[in-house]
Write an enzyme that holds these catalytic residues in place. Structure first.
Site, short mmCIF file in Angstrom:
data_model
loop_
_atom_site.label_atom_id
_atom_site.label_comp_id
_atom_site.label_asym_id
_atom_site.label_seq_id
_atom_site.Cartn_x
_atom_site.Cartn_y
_atom_site.Cartn_z
N ASP A 1 0.81 -1.23 0.00
CA ASP A 1 0.00 0.00 0.00
C ASP A 1 0.84 1.27 0.00
O ASP A 1 0.44 2.30 0.53
CB ASP A 1 -0.97 0.03 1.20
CG ASP A 1 -1.82 -1.22 1.27
OD1 ASP A 1 -2.25 -1.67 0.20
OD2 ASP A 1 -2.04 -1.74 2.37
N LYS B 1 2.52 2.05 -5.19
CA LYS B 1 3.34 1.59 -6.32
C LYS B 1 2.69 1.91 -7.65
O LYS B 1 3.36 2.27 -8.60
CB LYS B 1 3.53 0.06 -6.25
CG LYS B 1 4.46 -0.39 -5.17
CD LYS B 1 4.52 -1.90 -5.12
CE LYS B 1 3.31 -2.56 -4.50
NZ LYS B 1 3.14 -2.44 -3.07
N LYS C 1 0.92 4.33 -8.77
CA LYS C 1 1.18 5.67 -9.31
C LYS C 1 2.60 5.77 -9.86
O LYS C 1 2.82 6.33 -10.94
CB LYS C 1 0.97 6.72 -8.21
CG LYS C 1 1.35 8.11 -8.68
CD LYS C 1 1.17 9.18 -7.64
CE LYS C 1 2.46 9.94 -7.44
NZ LYS C 1 2.30 11.19 -6.72
N ALA D 1 -3.88 -7.62 -4.27
CA ALA D 1 -3.31 -6.29 -4.45
C ALA D 1 -4.39 -5.33 -4.94
O ALA D 1 -5.35 -5.74 -5.58
CB ALA D 1 -2.18 -6.35 -5.47
N GLY D 2 -4.22 -4.07 -4.63
CA GLY D 2 -5.12 -3.05 -5.16
C GLY D 2 -4.30 -1.81 -5.44
O GLY D 2 -3.97 -1.07 -4.52
N HIS D 3 -3.91 -1.64 -6.67
CA HIS D 3 -3.06 -0.50 -7.03
C HIS D 3 -3.93 0.63 -7.56
O HIS D 3 -4.50 0.53 -8.64
CB HIS D 3 -2.00 -0.91 -8.06
CG HIS D 3 -1.02 -1.90 -7.52
ND1 HIS D 3 -0.11 -2.57 -8.29
CD2 HIS D 3 -0.81 -2.32 -6.25
CE1 HIS D 3 0.62 -3.37 -7.52
NE2 HIS D 3 0.20 -3.23 -6.28
N THR E 1 -7.05 -11.16 2.70
CA THR E 1 -8.00 -10.39 1.88
C THR E 1 -9.18 -11.27 1.45
O THR E 1 -10.10 -10.78 0.81
CB THR E 1 -7.29 -9.85 0.63
OG1 THR E 1 -6.76 -10.96 -0.10
CG2 THR E 1 -6.16 -8.90 0.98
N GLN F 1 2.06 -6.19 -2.76
CA GLN F 1 2.27 -6.32 -1.31
C GLN F 1 3.61 -5.66 -0.94
O GLN F 1 4.01 -4.72 -1.59
CB GLN F 1 2.20 -7.79 -0.86
CG GLN F 1 0.82 -8.41 -0.94
CD GLN F 1 0.43 -8.84 -2.34
OE1 GLN F 1 1.19 -9.51 -3.01
NE2 GLN F 1 -0.75 -8.48 -2.76
N VAL G 1 -8.64 -3.11 -1.35
CA VAL G 1 -9.33 -4.35 -1.71
C VAL G 1 -10.48 -4.62 -0.76
O VAL G 1 -11.58 -4.97 -1.17
CB VAL G 1 -8.34 -5.55 -1.70
CG1 VAL G 1 -9.06 -6.86 -1.96
CG2 VAL G 1 -7.26 -5.34 -2.76
N ARG H 1 -10.91 -2.19 4.70
CA ARG H 1 -10.61 -2.19 6.14
C ARG H 1 -9.77 -0.98 6.53
O ARG H 1 -8.97 -0.49 5.73
CB ARG H 1 -9.80 -3.45 6.51
CG ARG H 1 -10.59 -4.72 6.46
CD ARG H 1 -9.72 -5.91 6.80
NE ARG H 1 -8.73 -6.21 5.75
CZ ARG H 1 -7.91 -7.23 5.79
NH1 ARG H 1 -7.87 -8.02 6.83
NH2 ARG H 1 -7.08 -7.46 4.80
N LYS I 1 3.65 9.82 -0.14
CA LYS I 1 2.70 10.40 0.82
C LYS I 1 3.35 11.29 1.88
O LYS I 1 2.91 11.31 3.04
CB LYS I 1 1.87 9.29 1.46
CG LYS I 1 1.02 8.56 0.42
CD LYS I 1 0.06 7.58 1.02
CE LYS I 1 -1.37 8.04 0.97
NZ LYS I 1 -2.35 7.01 1.28
N GLY J 1 1.53 14.04 -3.22
CA GLY J 1 0.09 14.02 -3.45
C GLY J 1 -0.26 12.90 -4.42
O GLY J 1 0.62 12.29 -5.01
P1 IMP Z 1 -3.60 -12.63 1.62
O1 IMP Z 1 -2.51 -12.15 0.71
O2 IMP Z 1 -4.98 -12.27 1.15
O3 IMP Z 1 -3.44 -14.06 1.94
O4 IMP Z 1 -3.43 -11.86 3.02
C1 IMP Z 1 -2.30 -12.06 3.86
C2 IMP Z 1 -1.90 -10.78 4.58
O5 IMP Z 1 -1.35 -9.88 3.61
C3 IMP Z 1 -3.06 -10.03 5.22
O6 IMP Z 1 -2.58 -9.40 6.40
C4 IMP Z 1 -3.44 -8.98 4.19
O7 IMP Z 1 -4.05 -7.86 4.77
C5 IMP Z 1 -2.07 -8.65 3.64
N1 IMP Z 1 -2.12 -8.17 2.26
C6 IMP Z 1 -2.32 -8.89 1.13
N2 IMP Z 1 -2.28 -8.12 0.05
C7 IMP Z 1 -2.02 -6.88 0.47
C8 IMP Z 1 -1.82 -5.63 -0.21
O8 IMP Z 1 -1.85 -5.51 -1.44
N3 IMP Z 1 -1.54 -4.56 0.58
C9 IMP Z 1 -1.45 -4.67 1.95
N4 IMP Z 1 -1.63 -5.80 2.61
C10 IMP Z 1 -1.91 -6.90 1.88
#
Ligand code: IMP
Length: 423
Positions: free
Chosen positions: A16, A19, A21, A42-44, A132, A225, A301, A304, A332, A413
């Site tokens: 998070d 990346k 951007k 992932a959520g970019h 996730t 990640q 994603v 939370r 940031k 920003g």
């Molecule tokens: P999983 O990858 O869904 O199995 O989650 C395992 C751990 O990695 C959890 O604590 C998630 O919140 C964290 N996690 C997985 N993908 C991301 C991401 O893209 N950003 C931040 N945390 C992540």
């Protein structure tokens, strides 16, 4: 930028870092952009021409029409989510099918992998990882157990292989007494996703990448990640299930270590973590809330709340070592604009013991801080380094000296334009 090299752009803490951007800003310098690990966990987020996109499996180079984008063999892919993500881009006018190649060797996330993810988390109770819920762990488990389904299987006797793996999962779920689920609709959508994915070039991406490198082309490996979520080097067991570090670039794309060029390590001016697990710098007070609010620190994603804290130099130094980071990118910075004092964690302490290196078990350690004067100036309108206030310049120098690497880009920003190259 290196010629005929793979440069890696990696989140070096808990992900998070923003990346997406930076890849978007970097893309013009590269011929190929490739994802090497992870999947729709992932959520970019990318803000492009005023429109916000969240990419999960698709590389962030997709907005640049001339580039080849690759989902590498180290990735896991959910066809239904991939279809939703790709169709959104297509309806925004981006042509994907000729520019996005998917490795035959990438593994498929089945609907039952997602059910297993939920079942394993439920079984762990208070020790749950806080995943996730995208089925990442169970899919990589099947890969390691040599029972997984790969994208290349779509072209070979697929239905039978699918049913066999699904039956295996259903048996595990029965053994776990986790039977209250219904994947009927999800499965139908997933199968539509398989059909849709089949329209994309499904190729031997490791050969394509190596050919491109031989031709002197440049490849950008886009991390997902962060290093502290790496299955080997992160805060195990509170990690994801892939190698998110530079080593993962080699295995996840099929490139040799001597092909790696620059390693860009991205971090935020402060720390965040989503999900469970040790986080010595976590702030439970109004400062943590303020960072979350100003930084919009909510999961891309899952939505939370992200846990927030001051920057962690112990974790950063460890990640720089593991990844062979050559340049640092700080994101940031503007989130800290209003703080009178900024803190940096320089060591951890537990039971009178102090460490400045990453301990095996990060549980129960307290952060030891140094205080740095805040800049209390709005950075968001600044367009070059010489406009930075002295206190912010000093924060950058302090970090460079502590981390022994140059900070070559500073982000002030969310917009592309708010990305400042340092001299
Ligand atoms: P999983 O990858 O869904 O199995 O989650 C395992 C751990 O990695 C959890 O604590 C998630 O919140 C964290 N996690 C997985 N993908 C991301 C991401 O893209 N950003 C931040 N945390 C992540």
């Amino acid at each position: 930028m290196s010629t005929g090299k793979v440069d890696a752009l990696l989140g070096i803490v808990f992900g998070d870092e923003g990346k997406g951007k930076v890849v978007d800003v970097f893309t013009p310098q590269y011929d190929v952009v490739a994802r090497f690990a992870g999947g729709p966990n992932a959520g970019h987020t990318i803000i492009f021409e005023g429109k916000k996109f969240v990419l999960r499996s698709i590389p962030s180079g997709i907005f640049d029409e001339g580039k080849l984008n690759i989902i590498g063999n180290g990735c896991v892919i959910a066809p239904d989510l991939f279809m939703a993500e790709a169709q959104e881009l297509e309806s925004a006018g981006y042509d994907l099918k000729s520019r996005l190649h998917i490795s035959r060797r990438a593994h498929l996330i089945l609907p039952t992998h997602r059910v297993l993810d939920r079942a394993y988390e439920a079984a762990k109770g208070k020790n749950k990882v806080g995943t996730t819920g995208k089925g990442i762990g169970p899919t990589y488990s099947d890969k390691a157990s040599r029972t997984g389904l790969r994208v290349g299987d779509i072209q070979q006797n697929f239905q039978e292989k699918y049913e066999t793996l699904k039956a295996r999962h259903e048996q595990i779920l029965r053994d776990l007494h986790y039977t209250d689920y219904d994947i009927t609709d999800e499965e139908a959508l997933w199968m539509r996703g398989i059909q849709y994915m089949s329209q994309f070039p499904i190729t031997d991406t490791e050969i394509e990448i190596n050919q491109a490198l031989e031709e002197g082309k440049n490849v950008l490996a886009e991390g997902a990640q962060g290093t502290m979520l790496d299955i080997d080097h992160g805060t195990y067991p509170f990690v994801s299930s892939s190698n998110t570090c530079t080593g993962g670039v080699c295995t996840g794309l099929g490139v040799a270590p001597n092909r790696i060029g620059e390693v860009f390590g991205i971090f935020k001016a402060y720390s965040t973590r989503v999900g469970s697990g040790p986080f010595p710098v976590e702030l439970f007070d109004e400062i943590g809330d303020k960072i979350r609010e100003i930084g919009h620190e909510y999961g891309a994603v899952t939505g939370r709340n992200r846990r927030c804290g001051w920057i962690d130099l112990v974790a950063l130094r460890y990640a720089i070592m593991i990844n062979g980071v050559t340049q640092l990118i700080m994101m940031k910075s503007d989130v800290l604009d209003t703080f009178e004092t900024i803190r940096a964690c320089v060591a951890y302490e537990k039971n009178g013991q102090r460490t400045t290196t990453m301990p095996y078990d990060t549980e129960g350690w307290q952060a030891v801080y140094e205080d740095i004067p805040g800049w209390q100036t709005d950075l968001t309108q600044m367009t070059s380094q010489d406009q930075f206030p002295e206190a912010f310049q000093n924060y950058i120098k302090y970090l460079e000296s502590a981390l022994e690497r140059p900070i070559t880009i500073v982000s002030v920003g969310p917009d592309r334009a708010q990305t400042i190259e340092m001299n």
